[in-house]
Design a protein around this motif. Structure first.
Motif, PDB file in Angstrom:
ATOM      1  N   GLY A  36      35.301  33.919   9.338  1.00 34.25           N
ATOM      2  CA  GLY A  36      35.303  34.700   8.377  1.00 34.25           C
ATOM      3  C   GLY A  36      35.748  36.057   8.855  1.00 34.25           C
ATOM      4  O   GLY A  36      35.295  37.543   7.916  1.00 34.25           O
ATOM      5  N   VAL A  37      36.149  36.356  10.059  1.00 35.01           N
ATOM      6  CA  VAL A  37      36.507  37.531  10.503  1.00 35.01           C
ATOM      7  C   VAL A  37      38.232  38.008   9.241  1.00 35.01           C
ATOM      8  O   VAL A  37      39.254  37.254   9.904  1.00 35.01           O
ATOM      9  N   ASN A  38      37.924  39.266   8.932  1.00 35.42           N
ATOM     10  CA  ASN A  38      39.038  40.350   8.840  1.00 35.42           C
ATOM     11  C   ASN A  38      39.912  40.137  10.600  1.00 35.42           C
ATOM     12  O   ASN A  38      39.801  41.388  10.068  1.00 35.42           O
ATOM     13  N   VAL A  39      40.977  39.487  10.218  1.00 34.82           N
ATOM     14  CA  VAL A  39      41.759  39.119  11.285  1.00 34.82           C
ATOM     15  C   VAL A  39      42.546  40.712  11.576  1.00 34.82           C
ATOM     16  O   VAL A  39      43.039  41.583  12.201  1.00 34.82           O
ATOM     17  N   GLY A  40      43.261  41.012   9.779  1.00 35.03           N
ATOM     18  CA  GLY A  40      44.130  41.913  10.416  1.00 35.03           C
ATOM     19  C   GLY A  40      43.467  43.133  10.152  1.00 35.03           C
ATOM     20  O   GLY A  40      43.869  44.559  10.534  1.00 35.03           O
ATOM     21  N   GLY A  41      42.033  43.603   9.670  1.00 32.98           N
ATOM     22  CA  GLY A  41      41.484  44.864   9.989  1.00 32.98           C
ATOM     23  C   GLY A  41      40.580  44.741  10.895  1.00 32.98           C
ATOM     24  O   GLY A  41      41.279  45.613  11.685  1.00 32.98           O
ATOM     25  N   MET A  42      40.989  44.278  11.645  1.00 30.58           N
ATOM     26  CA  MET A  42      40.586  44.503  13.302  1.00 30.58           C
ATOM     27  C   MET A  42      41.832  44.330  13.914  1.00 30.58           C
ATOM     28  O   MET A  42      41.489  45.803  15.651  1.00 30.58           O
ATOM     29  N   LEU A  43      43.165  43.881  13.773  1.00 37.41           N
ATOM     30  CA  LEU A  43      44.164  44.861  14.438  1.00 37.41           C
ATOM     31  C   LEU A  43      44.454  46.030  14.569  1.00 37.41           C
ATOM     32  O   LEU A  43      44.721  46.774  15.115  1.00 37.41           O
ATOM     33  N   THR A  44      44.452  46.089  12.833  1.00 33.14           N
ATOM     34  CA  THR A  44      44.305  47.510  12.189  1.00 33.14           C
ATOM     35  C   THR A  44      43.323  48.563  13.446  1.00 33.14           C
ATOM     36  O   THR A  44      44.152  49.865  13.971  1.00 33.14           O
ATOM     37  N   LEU A  45      42.209  47.939  13.594  1.00 30.19           N
ATOM     38  CA  LEU A  45      41.143  48.933  14.087  1.00 30.19           C
ATOM     39  C   LEU A  45      41.565  49.210  15.651  1.00 30.19           C
ATOM     40  O   LEU A  45      41.487  50.357  16.288  1.00 30.19           O
ATOM     41  N   GLY A  46      42.493  47.445  16.280  1.00 32.88           N
ATOM     42  CA  GLY A  46      42.920  48.177  17.300  1.00 32.88           C
ATOM     43  C   GLY A  46      43.781  49.010  17.686  1.00 32.88           C
ATOM     44  O   GLY A  46      43.826  49.979  18.662  1.00 32.88           O
ATOM     45  N   TRP A  47      44.738  49.295  16.617  1.00 36.14           N
ATOM     46  CA  TRP A  47      46.211  50.057  16.755  1.00 36.14           C
ATOM     47  C   TRP A  47      45.613  51.437  16.784  1.00 36.14           C
ATOM     48  O   TRP A  47      45.459  52.326  17.383  1.00 36.14           O
ATOM     49  N   ALA A  48      44.194  51.531  15.738  1.00 37.16           N
ATOM     50  CA  ALA A  48      42.861  53.089  15.524  1.00 37.16           C
ATOM     51  C   ALA A  48      42.904  53.587  17.122  1.00 37.16           C
ATOM     52  O   ALA A  48      43.819  54.455  17.508  1.00 37.16           O
ATOM     53  N   LEU A  49      42.189  52.473  17.354  1.00 40.54           N
ATOM     54  CA  LEU A  49      41.543  52.578  18.973  1.00 40.54           C
ATOM     55  C   LEU A  49      42.667  53.499  19.696  1.00 40.54           C
ATOM     56  O   LEU A  49      42.930  54.246  20.524  1.00 40.54           O
TER      57      LEU A  49
END
Length: 292
Positions: free
Chosen positions: A182-195
């Motif tokens: 249930g993890v939003n993988v795409g959202g987590m990758l985007t958050l990683g790029w943003a950070l």
């Protein structure tokens, strides 16, 4: 002895900035398994946003906030519009796309702002404080140390103590299993790029005032040193990035102080080659079992 102490303190100050930028590279690697060669150009774009805001408002701190916001937004934008559509089955594909982004960003910055060096202000004096007749760190150096320390501590807490950090790590290392959980993988990758882009923007704001000034290519050499620091520490190790950055800063300071600044690129290259030959995964890379 006084010269050695001065060079050591100066090297640690420079190394703290390289550590912050190396940490941005490690964040991207841990989030998407990509070495983002466009990190320097993206950081410069955020620094130009800070320059524009500071020029309009006269406030360094508003410019710093603008740089962080621009870095976060640019990192998310690059992931959503470019990197998400790259074929990651070939390791060269993300590298080629990132190099293309470098050329694009630098060209756009040159067309908008020109290719002249622009002055970059600092919030504190860069004049070295004197303790016992010996020139030591400046107030700006202390600000750099404090800022990098806060960033490192905040990221360490995020990745080890929060659910978001756990999801980001899971999305990077086991995306299919994470999706099933249930993890939003795409959202987590985007958050990683943003950070990562936000940390890179902060590093640019710290290092550009110590160089010649703001320029579309201002972070090119810094990227080389930070990439070396990330490789020395290990691309999977945030603490390694910090230690690697400090080591690279000390190396640059000692070589420029005793042998001349012309030899610093060769010294960085020699350090990179030595680590790749002796321990390719980095000094702080986790130990893996040998497969026979």
């Amino acid at each position: 002895m006084d010269r050695f102490l001065f060079l050591t303190l100066d090297g640690l100050s420079r190394g703290a900035v390289h550590a912050a930028f190396a940490l941005a590279l490690v964040l991207i690697w841990r989030a998407a398994r990509i070495v983002n060669f466009a990190q320097g150009a993206m950081a410069v774009a955020a620094a130009y946003a800070a320059y524009t805001v500071s020029a309009e408002t006269g406030s360094y701190w508003l410019g710093l906030l603008a740089a962080l916001a621009a870095g976060l937004a640019l990192g998310a934008l690059v992931d959503v519009t470019v990197m998400r559509f790259v074929d990651h089955r070939s390791p060269l594909s993300p590298v080629i796309v990132a190099l293309g982004l470098v050329l694009l960003i630098q060209a756009v910055l040159g067309m908008i702002h020109g290719n002249e060096f622009l002055p970059a202000e600092t919030p504190f004096s860069r004049a070295a404080l004197t303790v016992g007749g010996l020139a030591v760190l400046s107030p700006y150096d202390l600000f750099v140390f404090a800022t990098v320390g806060v960033v490192v501590a905040a990221l360490a807490w995020t990745f080890t103590r929060t659910a978001v950090g756990l999801r980001m790590r899971a999305a990077a290392f086991a995306p299919e299993v994470s999706r099933l959980l249930g993890v939003n993988v795409g959202g987590m990758l985007t958050l990683g790029w943003a950070l990562a882009s936000g940390v890179g923007a902060l590093a640019a704001m710290l290092v550009i005032p110590t160089e010649l000034g703001l320029h579309p290519h201002a972070m090119d050499l810094v990227f080389v040193s930070a990439f070396t620091a990330a490789v020395v520490g290990g691309l999977d190790s945030p603490p390694g990035a910090v230690v690697g950055g400090l080591l690279v800063g000390l190396l640059l300071s000692y070589v420029s102080g005793y042998a001349g600044s012309d030899l610093t690129p060769l010294a960085v290259l020699a350090l990179l080659l030595a680590v790749l030959l002796v321990r390719p995964a980095g000094l702080f890379a986790p130990v893996t079992a040998r497969q026979v």
